[in-house]
Write a protein that holds these residues in place. Structure first.
Motif, PDB file in Angstrom:
ATOM      1  N   ALA A 196       0.835  -1.202   0.000  1.00 40.36           N
ATOM      2  CA  ALA A 196       0.000   0.000   0.000  1.00 40.36           C
ATOM      3  C   ALA A 196       0.872   1.255   0.000  1.00 40.36           C
ATOM      4  CB  ALA A 196      -0.937  -0.002   1.201  1.00 40.36           C
ATOM      5  N   PHE A 197       1.947   1.238   0.774  1.00 39.31           N
ATOM      6  CA  PHE A 197       2.846   2.383   0.825  1.00 39.31           C
ATOM      7  C   PHE A 197       3.525   2.609  -0.525  1.00 39.31           C
ATOM      8  CE2 PHE A 197       7.164   4.022   1.531  1.00 39.31           C
ATOM      9  CZ  PHE A 197       6.844   5.275   2.036  1.00 39.31           C
ATOM     10  N   ILE A 198       4.047   1.547  -1.121  1.00 38.31           N
ATOM     11  CA  ILE A 198       4.718   1.672  -2.415  1.00 38.31           C
ATOM     12  C   ILE A 198       3.730   2.118  -3.499  1.00 38.31           C
ATOM     13  CG2 ILE A 198       5.872   0.355  -4.244  1.00 38.31           C
ATOM     14  CD1 ILE A 198       7.221  -1.250  -2.007  1.00 38.31           C
ATOM     15  N   GLY A 199       2.526   1.585  -3.448  1.00 37.28           N
ATOM     16  CA  GLY A 199       1.503   1.991  -4.411  1.00 37.28           C
ATOM     17  C   GLY A 199       1.141   3.454  -4.288  1.00 37.28           C
ATOM     18  N   THR A 200       1.025   3.936  -3.074  1.00 34.32           N
ATOM     19  CA  THR A 200       0.710   5.347  -2.864  1.00 34.32           C
ATOM     20  C   THR A 200       1.835   6.241  -3.375  1.00 34.32           C
ATOM     21  OG1 THR A 200      -0.614   4.809  -0.934  1.00 34.32           O
ATOM     22  CG2 THR A 200       0.106   7.076  -1.135  1.00 34.32           C
ATOM     23  N   ILE A 201       3.072   5.863  -3.085  1.00 38.10           N
ATOM     24  CA  ILE A 201       4.213   6.645  -3.552  1.00 38.10           C
ATOM     25  C   ILE A 201       4.261   6.655  -5.083  1.00 38.10           C
ATOM     26  CG2 ILE A 201       6.744   6.753  -3.596  1.00 38.10           C
ATOM     27  CD1 ILE A 201       5.463   7.646  -0.966  1.00 38.10           C
ATOM     28  N   ALA A 202       4.058   5.498  -5.715  1.00 33.64           N
ATOM     29  CA  ALA A 202       4.089   5.423  -7.181  1.00 33.64           C
ATOM     30  C   ALA A 202       2.967   6.253  -7.797  1.00 33.64           C
ATOM     31  CB  ALA A 202       3.981   3.973  -7.631  1.00 33.64           C
ATOM     32  N   PHE A 203       1.774   6.194  -7.220  1.00 38.57           N
ATOM     33  CA  PHE A 203       0.639   6.939  -7.766  1.00 38.57           C
ATOM     34  C   PHE A 203       0.844   8.442  -7.637  1.00 38.57           C
ATOM     35  CE2 PHE A 203      -4.010   8.059  -7.815  1.00 38.57           C
ATOM     36  CZ  PHE A 203      -4.219   7.662  -9.116  1.00 38.57           C
ATOM     37  N   THR A 204       1.361   8.895  -6.506  1.00 37.99           N
ATOM     38  CA  THR A 204       1.600  10.335  -6.334  1.00 37.99           C
ATOM     39  C   THR A 204       2.741  10.814  -7.232  1.00 37.99           C
ATOM     40  OG1 THR A 204       2.980   9.876  -4.400  1.00 37.99           O
ATOM     41  CG2 THR A 204       0.691  10.462  -3.997  1.00 37.99           C
ATOM     42  N   LYS A 205       3.731   9.967  -7.457  1.00 35.92           N
ATOM     43  CA  LYS A 205       4.808  10.337  -8.374  1.00 35.92           C
ATOM     44  C   LYS A 205       4.270  10.449  -9.794  1.00 35.92           C
ATOM     45  CE  LYS A 205       9.545   9.205  -9.536  1.00 35.92           C
ATOM     46  NZ  LYS A 205      10.640   8.265  -9.376  1.00 35.92           N
ATOM     47  N   TYR A 206       3.372   9.561 -10.162  1.00 34.53           N
ATOM     48  CA  TYR A 206       2.749   9.633 -11.478  1.00 34.53           C
ATOM     49  C   TYR A 206       1.922  10.907 -11.617  1.00 34.53           C
ATOM     50  CZ  TYR A 206      -0.345   8.649 -15.374  1.00 34.53           C
ATOM     51  OH  TYR A 206      -1.050   8.742 -16.533  1.00 34.53           O
ATOM     52  N   ILE A 207       1.191  11.273 -10.573  1.00 36.28           N
ATOM     53  CA  ILE A 207       0.389  12.496 -10.615  1.00 36.28           C
ATOM     54  C   ILE A 207       1.293  13.715 -10.763  1.00 36.28           C
ATOM     55  CG2 ILE A 207      -1.092  14.010  -9.245  1.00 36.28           C
ATOM     56  CD1 ILE A 207      -2.317  11.498  -8.013  1.00 36.28           C
ATOM     57  N   GLU A 208       2.398  13.715 -10.049  1.00 41.66           N
ATOM     58  CA  GLU A 208       3.281  14.878 -10.040  1.00 41.66           C
ATOM     59  C   GLU A 208       4.063  15.035 -11.341  1.00 41.66           C
ATOM     60  OE1 GLU A 208       7.094  15.048  -7.710  1.00 41.66           O
ATOM     61  OE2 GLU A 208       5.840  16.400  -6.517  1.00 41.66           O
ATOM     62  N   ARG A 209       4.642  13.936 -11.860  1.00 40.92           N
ATOM     63  CA  ARG A 209       5.560  14.035 -12.989  1.00 40.92           C
ATOM     64  C   ARG A 209       5.049  13.403 -14.276  1.00 40.92           C
ATOM     65  NH1 ARG A 209      10.803  12.462  -9.539  1.00 40.92           N
ATOM     66  NH2 ARG A 209      10.931  14.388  -8.347  1.00 40.92           N
ATOM     67  N   GLY A 210       4.044  12.570 -14.189  1.00 39.81           N
ATOM     68  CA  GLY A 210       3.533  11.920 -15.382  1.00 39.81           C
ATOM     69  C   GLY A 210       4.202  10.604 -15.720  1.00 39.81           C
ATOM     70  N   VAL A 211       5.279  10.264 -15.025  1.00 37.20           N
ATOM     71  CA  VAL A 211       5.961   8.984 -15.209  1.00 37.20           C
ATOM     72  C   VAL A 211       6.293   8.421 -13.831  1.00 37.20           C
ATOM     73  CG1 VAL A 211       6.982   9.526 -17.450  1.00 37.20           C
ATOM     74  CG2 VAL A 211       8.216  10.087 -15.379  1.00 37.20           C
ATOM     75  N   ILE A 212       6.431   7.116 -13.777  1.00 36.69           N
ATOM     76  CA  ILE A 212       6.789   6.485 -12.500  1.00 36.69           C
ATOM     77  C   ILE A 212       8.283   6.213 -12.440  1.00 36.69           C
ATOM     78  CG2 ILE A 212       6.444   4.452 -11.042  1.00 36.69           C
ATOM     79  CD1 ILE A 212       3.584   4.343 -12.118  1.00 36.69           C
ATOM     80  N   VAL A 213       8.816   5.645 -13.531  1.00 36.94           N
ATOM     81  CA  VAL A 213      10.248   5.348 -13.591  1.00 36.94           C
ATOM     82  C   VAL A 213      10.884   6.316 -14.576  1.00 36.94           C
ATOM     83  CG1 VAL A 213      11.967   3.608 -14.164  1.00 36.94           C
ATOM     84  CG2 VAL A 213       9.831   2.924 -13.080  1.00 36.94           C
ATOM     85  N   GLU A 214      11.801   7.115 -14.070  1.00 35.54           N
ATOM     86  CA  GLU A 214      12.476   8.085 -14.936  1.00 35.54           C
ATOM     87  C   GLU A 214      13.716   7.440 -15.539  1.00 35.54           C
ATOM     88  OE1 GLU A 214      13.333  11.557 -12.698  1.00 35.54           O
ATOM     89  OE2 GLU A 214      11.263  11.810 -12.052  1.00 35.54           O
ATOM     90  N   ARG A 215      13.868   7.616 -16.835  1.00 39.04           N
ATOM     91  CA  ARG A 215      15.023   7.068 -17.530  1.00 39.04           C
ATOM     92  C   ARG A 215      15.957   8.230 -17.900  1.00 39.04           C
ATOM     93  NH1 ARG A 215      13.835   1.901 -17.631  1.00 39.04           N
ATOM     94  NH2 ARG A 215      11.775   1.249 -18.301  1.00 39.04           N
ATOM     95  N   LYS A 216      17.243   8.033 -17.674  1.00 33.65           N
ATOM     96  CA  LYS A 216      18.223   9.062 -18.030  1.00 33.65           C
ATOM     97  C   LYS A 216      18.580   8.896 -19.499  1.00 33.65           C
ATOM     98  CE  LYS A 216      20.155   9.353 -13.455  1.00 33.65           C
ATOM     99  NZ  LYS A 216      21.341   9.233 -12.635  1.00 33.65           N
ATOM    100  N   SER A 217      18.603  10.007 -20.201  1.00 38.34           N
ATOM    101  CA  SER A 217      18.951   9.956 -21.616  1.00 38.34           C
ATOM    102  C   SER A 217      20.469  10.072 -21.774  1.00 38.34           C
ATOM    103  CB  SER A 217      18.250  11.083 -22.371  1.00 38.34           C
ATOM    104  OG  SER A 217      18.663  12.325 -21.868  1.00 38.34           O
ATOM    105  N   ASN A 218      20.984   9.496 -22.827  1.00 38.27           N
ATOM    106  CA  ASN A 218      22.429   9.539 -23.104  1.00 38.27           C
ATOM    107  C   ASN A 218      22.729  10.690 -24.046  1.00 38.27           C
ATOM    108  OD1 ASN A 218      22.890   7.295 -21.520  1.00 38.27           O
ATOM    109  ND2 ASN A 218      22.546   5.882 -23.223  1.00 38.27           N
ATOM    110  N   ASP A 219      22.782  11.876 -23.512  1.00 40.65           N
ATOM    111  CA  ASP A 219      23.071  13.057 -24.350  1.00 40.65           C
ATOM    112  C   ASP A 219      24.524  13.325 -24.467  1.00 40.65           C
ATOM    113  OD1 ASP A 219      20.443  13.490 -24.872  1.00 40.65           O
ATOM    114  OD2 ASP A 219      20.173  14.919 -23.245  1.00 40.65           O
TER     115      ASP A 219
END
Length: 94
Positions: free
Chosen positions: A71-94
């Motif tokens: 429940a805790f992990i789900g809440t954190i993932a859902f709020t992160k999705y609401i805030e940023r639009g993604v759950i797992v951020e991937r770093k780009s190789n620029d």
């Protein structure tokens, strides 16, 4: 007498879970839905604890811990999705 109180508490937690489920389905905004999901998790933990007390067993304590973590992990993932639009951020190789 104690068992009647526990059954009443279990019934009230069931009502609370049903009302929170209504808020998840009809919630006016995404943060309201996130809070309702977290509330469902907490009430479900409490209901399982009451069932464990009524049945006089410790078998459900592990389930309570696992459900609490999920429940805790789900809440954190859902709020992160609401805030940023993604759950797992991937770093780009620029």
């Amino acid at each position: 007498m104690t068992e009647k109180i526990l059954l009443l508490a279990l019934a009230l937690f069931s009502v609370s879970i049903a009302l929170s489920l209504f808020r998840v389905i009809r919630g006016p905004s995404l943060p309201d839905r996130a809070i309702a999901l977290d509330t469902i998790g907490v009430n479900l933990l409490s209901a399982i604890a009451i069932v464990s007390i009524i049945l006089k067993t410790k078998a459900y304590l592990e389930a309570i811990l696992i459900l609490g973590i999920l429940a805790f992990i789900g809440t954190i993932a859902f709020t992160k999705y609401i805030e940023r639009g993604v759950i797992v951020e991937r770093k780009s190789n620029d």
